[in-house]
Structure formats: structure tokens, C-alpha cells
Design a protein around this motif. Structure first.
Motif, PDB file in Angstrom:
ATOM      1  N   ILE A 229       0.140  -6.685   3.422  1.00 38.10           N
ATOM      2  CA  ILE A 229      -1.241  -6.224   3.246  1.00 38.10           C
ATOM      3  C   ILE A 229      -1.699  -5.461   4.485  1.00 38.10           C
ATOM      4  O   ILE A 229      -1.493  -5.894   5.612  1.00 38.10           O
ATOM      5  N   CYS A 230      -2.272  -4.287   4.237  1.00 34.91           N
ATOM      6  CA  CYS A 230      -2.795  -3.420   5.305  1.00 34.91           C
ATOM      7  C   CYS A 230      -4.295  -3.287   5.139  1.00 34.91           C
ATOM      8  O   CYS A 230      -4.763  -3.051   4.020  1.00 34.91           O
ATOM      9  N   ARG A 231      -5.027  -3.383   6.244  1.00 36.28           N
ATOM     10  CA  ARG A 231      -6.490  -3.287   6.162  1.00 36.28           C
ATOM     11  C   ARG A 231      -7.009  -2.276   7.177  1.00 36.28           C
ATOM     12  O   ARG A 231      -6.678  -2.361   8.349  1.00 36.28           O
ATOM     13  N   GLN A 232      -7.870  -1.367   6.684  1.00 35.49           N
ATOM     14  CA  GLN A 232      -8.479  -0.380   7.559  1.00 35.49           C
ATOM     15  C   GLN A 232      -9.980  -0.666   7.761  1.00 35.49           C
ATOM     16  O   GLN A 232     -10.598  -0.137   8.657  1.00 35.49           O
ATOM     17  N   TYR A 233     -10.525  -1.539   6.899  1.00 33.94           N
ATOM     18  CA  TYR A 233     -11.942  -1.934   6.971  1.00 33.94           C
ATOM     19  C   TYR A 233     -12.032  -3.443   6.819  1.00 33.94           C
ATOM     20  O   TYR A 233     -11.156  -4.060   6.213  1.00 33.94           O
TER      21      TYR A 233
ATOM     22  N   LEU B 119      -5.549  -0.127  12.279  1.00 32.20           N
ATOM     23  CA  LEU B 119      -4.994  -0.604  11.018  1.00 32.20           C
ATOM     24  C   LEU B 119      -4.351  -1.972  11.239  1.00 32.20           C
ATOM     25  O   LEU B 119      -3.506  -2.125  12.116  1.00 32.20           O
TER      26      LEU B 119
ATOM     27  N   ASP C 119      -8.061  -0.938   1.881  1.00 35.34           N
ATOM     28  CA  ASP C 119      -6.940  -1.847   2.139  1.00 35.34           C
ATOM     29  C   ASP C 119      -6.006  -1.812   0.938  1.00 35.34           C
ATOM     30  O   ASP C 119      -6.359  -1.319  -0.134  1.00 35.34           O
ATOM     31  N   THR C 120      -4.805  -2.328   1.134  1.00 35.71           N
ATOM     32  CA  THR C 120      -3.824  -2.275   0.050  1.00 35.71           C
ATOM     33  C   THR C 120      -2.721  -3.291   0.289  1.00 35.71           C
ATOM     34  O   THR C 120      -2.601  -3.856   1.378  1.00 35.71           O
ATOM     35  N   LYS C 121      -1.908  -3.461  -0.744  1.00 37.82           N
ATOM     36  CA  LYS C 121      -0.747  -4.355  -0.664  1.00 37.82           C
ATOM     37  C   LYS C 121       0.503  -3.522  -0.962  1.00 37.82           C
ATOM     38  O   LYS C 121       0.525  -2.745  -1.925  1.00 37.82           O
TER      39      LYS C 121
ATOM     40  N   SER D  94      -5.241  -2.104  -4.412  1.00 32.45           N
ATOM     41  CA  SER D  94      -5.960  -1.535  -3.270  1.00 32.45           C
ATOM     42  C   SER D  94      -7.464  -1.556  -3.515  1.00 32.45           C
ATOM     43  O   SER D  94      -7.919  -1.637  -4.654  1.00 32.45           O
TER      44      SER D  94
ATOM     45  N   PHE E 202       0.625   3.962   4.221  1.00 28.37           N
ATOM     46  CA  PHE E 202      -0.831   3.839   4.237  1.00 28.37           C
ATOM     47  C   PHE E 202      -1.464   5.153   4.695  1.00 28.37           C
ATOM     48  O   PHE E 202      -2.437   5.629   4.109  1.00 28.37           O
TER      49      PHE E 202
ATOM     50  N   SER F 274      -4.037   7.412   2.638  1.00 29.85           N
ATOM     51  CA  SER F 274      -5.361   7.534   3.249  1.00 29.85           C
ATOM     52  C   SER F 274      -5.730   9.008   3.456  1.00 29.85           C
ATOM     53  O   SER F 274      -6.854   9.435   3.169  1.00 29.85           O
TER      54      SER F 274
END
Length: 367
Positions: free
Chosen positions: A130-134, A168, A239-241, A268, A223, A227
Motif C-alpha cells: 500500500i502506497c499513500r500520498q495523502y 510517499l 493512495d493505492t494497493k 485506489s 505510483f 499519479s
């Protein structure tokens, strides 16, 4: 033809030739082909895989899951019109971009129909990457309660809800129940640290410790690609998986690939850019449906509390959602898919019949 007929809700009953039970997940069903059919298709179609690689047909459905339950609508509508085609179209678009930009391949070898992928068997990495930008969703809820450490990463004080993070974040969790890993609970979907992965890389199905850095690189690059492209459409990739696995090419070389789906409204959060700048969150993803459910039922704790799973399943089983709710979700999925791909999504009146005809006539997989 009724709306219910246009929805592919049941996707595990197709007459595809197989000698194994059909694996049916929340959204997709997998049919493992016979060895003879796998070899024949590899030879006929020239797929870049080993001659004896096991192949499968993966059929997506229009079912919608949220909070680990499948939801349905009035009038026997057991899914969201256009959802399956939208998810596949978005994934296909990003997988193609990743390949063209030299990131990595995916498990998909062929796309016979908007609902169907032909895939090769992969050895999955047992991580939901999992990636998170917010900072939003479950991370914000935990942060607001005072938590500052997430997957071994410390966040600063003073962050606001829905704010862009300083960088990120990669916040991995387990995929499936993993046993015997020190410090990792034996449960699905529990947060883990990079140290957990490094110390037990083989238990997570990595072939080498070096591949951890490779997966992180593919994660960040993937990502960034999505993005950047969404930014051109004034959409925010929140964000996404990602999921990864190993396959072998025709020469027998092992390679790490992207698998499952990428950058979709299911996996996402995607926000509308103009609305965000005005201080409003407009979801172009499944998160909008989750929020709707939380507001729709008088006791949202049932949906958030894992201890109340039996009540949650009863809620999903016993409550048919209004048709307009499902059509609203349909507009979200179809709209974002058409925006991302730049193409009109063509929906079939009878997807099941179309799939059977193509797999019979062009692939020889239906008797």
C-alpha cells in the motif's frame, strides 16, 4: 433486456474446459486451463512464457464488495452495471504504460474480451503493498487518536485530515494468514514493517533479500506513473494497493511482475482536483460507496468493527440498495475509466453469452 441481465454477477459458472475447481474471489473468478490447452495456446498465440507454463482464464464480475462483504440492489441487480469492464479497462491501461515505460510486465498475456484476461500462473509475494500520498481513511482515523508510527515509519505532529504527506509512504500489510513470523500476528491484512520483510523475506515469498528494494522501486515508479497521468486529467492519486509476483519467461528467467489490478477505483482512492482545491473531497473511486454505506446505516460501527462481522454480513445480505445508488456508482466507475483511457466504454447487453462465444470460437476453450 432488463438491467439485471446486463450485470455479470455470477462469473464462476462458465463452461470453460478445466479439471480444477473454479476459484471465485470477491470480484474475479479463475479457471485453470488443462495442461493441453495451456500448451496449445502458448504455441498458437506465441505468448512469451515457458512452453509448459500453467495458464488461467480470469473473468471479472460486476459484483461490488466493501467492508469485506458483497452488496446487492433492488430488482435482483447483484452488481454495478459497467463496473467489471471499467476495472479491467483501467488496469489494462496502466499495465500497458508500465510495460512501455520499462517498469515491469504483468501477469496478463491476452485480453479476449473486456471482462476476460488470460494470465500465467505467478508465485505471489504475500504482501499487500500500500502506497499513500495523502493522510486519509484508516490512517487518518488512527493518527487522530494519537498514533504516530505506521509500519515502522514515524509521522510528524500537526498533520491535517486529507493533507498531502511530506513524502510517499509505503505501508505494507500481510496478504493472507502468515504463520511463524516473529512479531507478525497470524491474521490477514495486518500492518508490517520493512524490517519484518527483510528479516523474513522468504516467508513473504521473495526470492532474495535484494528483491525487497526492487519491489519498492516498482511500487514507487508505478505510483509515480499513475499519479503523473491522473494529474494531467486534474485528478489526484491519493493512495493505492499493488500486488507483485514472480513468473518465468520463455527462456526460463524469473522476473518480478505486477499482478492483480493496478490504479483502479477498487484498489485506489482518486480525488477530483478542482473540488480538492475548493476544500471538498469528491471521490472517483469505491471510497465514495464506502462513505455512502457508512451514512446509509444507523450504526456505522458494524461496518468498521471487525468484532461485529456476523452483523455486518447480515446487513449486506438483508439490505437491497436502491437502484439509483448502484447507478450512481456505475457512473463513477464508467466515468473515471473513460477519463483515464480516453475511450468510450462499450458495454455488452449479455456479457456472459459474448464471453462464451469468444472463448469457444477464437480460443477453443468451450466444448
Amino acid at each position: 433486456m432488463s438491467l439485471a441481465d446486463k450485470v455479470l454477477a455470477v462469473n464462476n459458472d462458465l463452461p470453460i474446459r478445466t479439471q480444477q475447481p473454479v476459484h471465485s474471489g470477491k470480484v474475479r473468478s479463475v479457471y485453470w486451463l488443462t495442461e493441453a490447452d495451456s500448451r496449445r495456446l502458448i504455441a498458437e498465440k506465441g505468448y512469451n512464457v515457458a512452453a509448459d507454463a500453467p495458464l488461467a482464464i480470469m473473468v471479472i464480475s460486476d459484483r461490488i464488495s466493501a467492508f469485506d462483504c458483497i452488496w446487492h440492489g433492488e430488482g435482483g441487480i447483484n452488481g454495478v452495471p459497467g463496473k467489471g469492464a471499467a476495472l479491467n479497462a483501467v488496469s489494462n491501461h496502466w499495465f500497458k504504460l508500465f510495460r512501455e515505460q520499462g517498469l515491469a510486465d504483468s501477469h496478463i498475456l491476452d485480453i479476449p474480451h473486456p471482462f476476460v484476461w488470460i494470465v500465467q500462473k505467478a508465485k505471489p509475494v504475500k504482501i499487500e503493498a500500500i502506497c499513500r500520498q495523502y493522510i486519509t481513511g484508516s490512517m487518518w482515523r488512527s493518527y487522530a487518536k494519537g498514533e504516530r508510527e505506521f509500519c515502522g515509519i514515524r509521522l510528524p505532529d500537526g498533520l491535517q485530515k486529507d493533507q498531502k504527506l511530506p513524502e510517499l509512504l509505503i505501508t505494507p500489510s500481510t496478504k493472507g494468514v502468515l504463520k511463524g513470523i516473529p512479531g507478525v500476528p497470524e491474521a490477514d491484512d495486518v500492518n508490517i514493517t520493512r524490517q519484518n520483510i527483510e528479516d523474513n523475506f522468504a516467508a513473504f515469498n521473495f526470492s532474495s533479500r535484494e528483491d525487497i528494494a526492487h519491489y519498492e522501486k516498482l511500487l514507487k515508479e508505478g505510483f509515480e506513473v499513475i499519479s503523473r497521468e491522473l494529474g494531467k486529467l486534474d485528478q489526484i492519486f491519493v493512495d493505492t494497493k499493488f500486488e507483485f509476483g514472480y513468473v518465468a519467461d520463455a527462456e526460463g528467467n524469473e522476473k518480478l511482475i505486477y499482478m492483480d489490478e493496478v490504479g483502479t477505483p477498487d484498489s485506489s482512492r482518486i480525488w477530483d482536483g478542482p473540488s480538492y482545491r475548493e476544500g471538498r473531497i469528491v471521490e472517483n473511486s469505491k471510497e465514495g460507496f464506502r462513505q455512502l454505506l457508512l451514512n446509509h446505516f444507523p450504526d456505522p460501527d458494524i461496518l468498521l468493527n471487525k468484532e461485529r462481522m456476523a452483523e455486518r454480513e447480515a446487513l449486506a445480505r438483508d439490505n437491497a440498495l436502491p437502484t439509483e445508488v448502484l447507478m450512481d456508482i456505475s457512473r463513477t466507475y464508467v466515468g473515471i475509466a473513460e477519463k483515464i483511457t480516453g475511450e468510450k466504454l462499450v458495454l455488452s447487453d449479455n456479457p456472459k453469452a459474448d464471453i462464451i462465444a469468444i472463448l469457444r470460437d477464437e480460443y477453443g476453450l468451450v466444448d
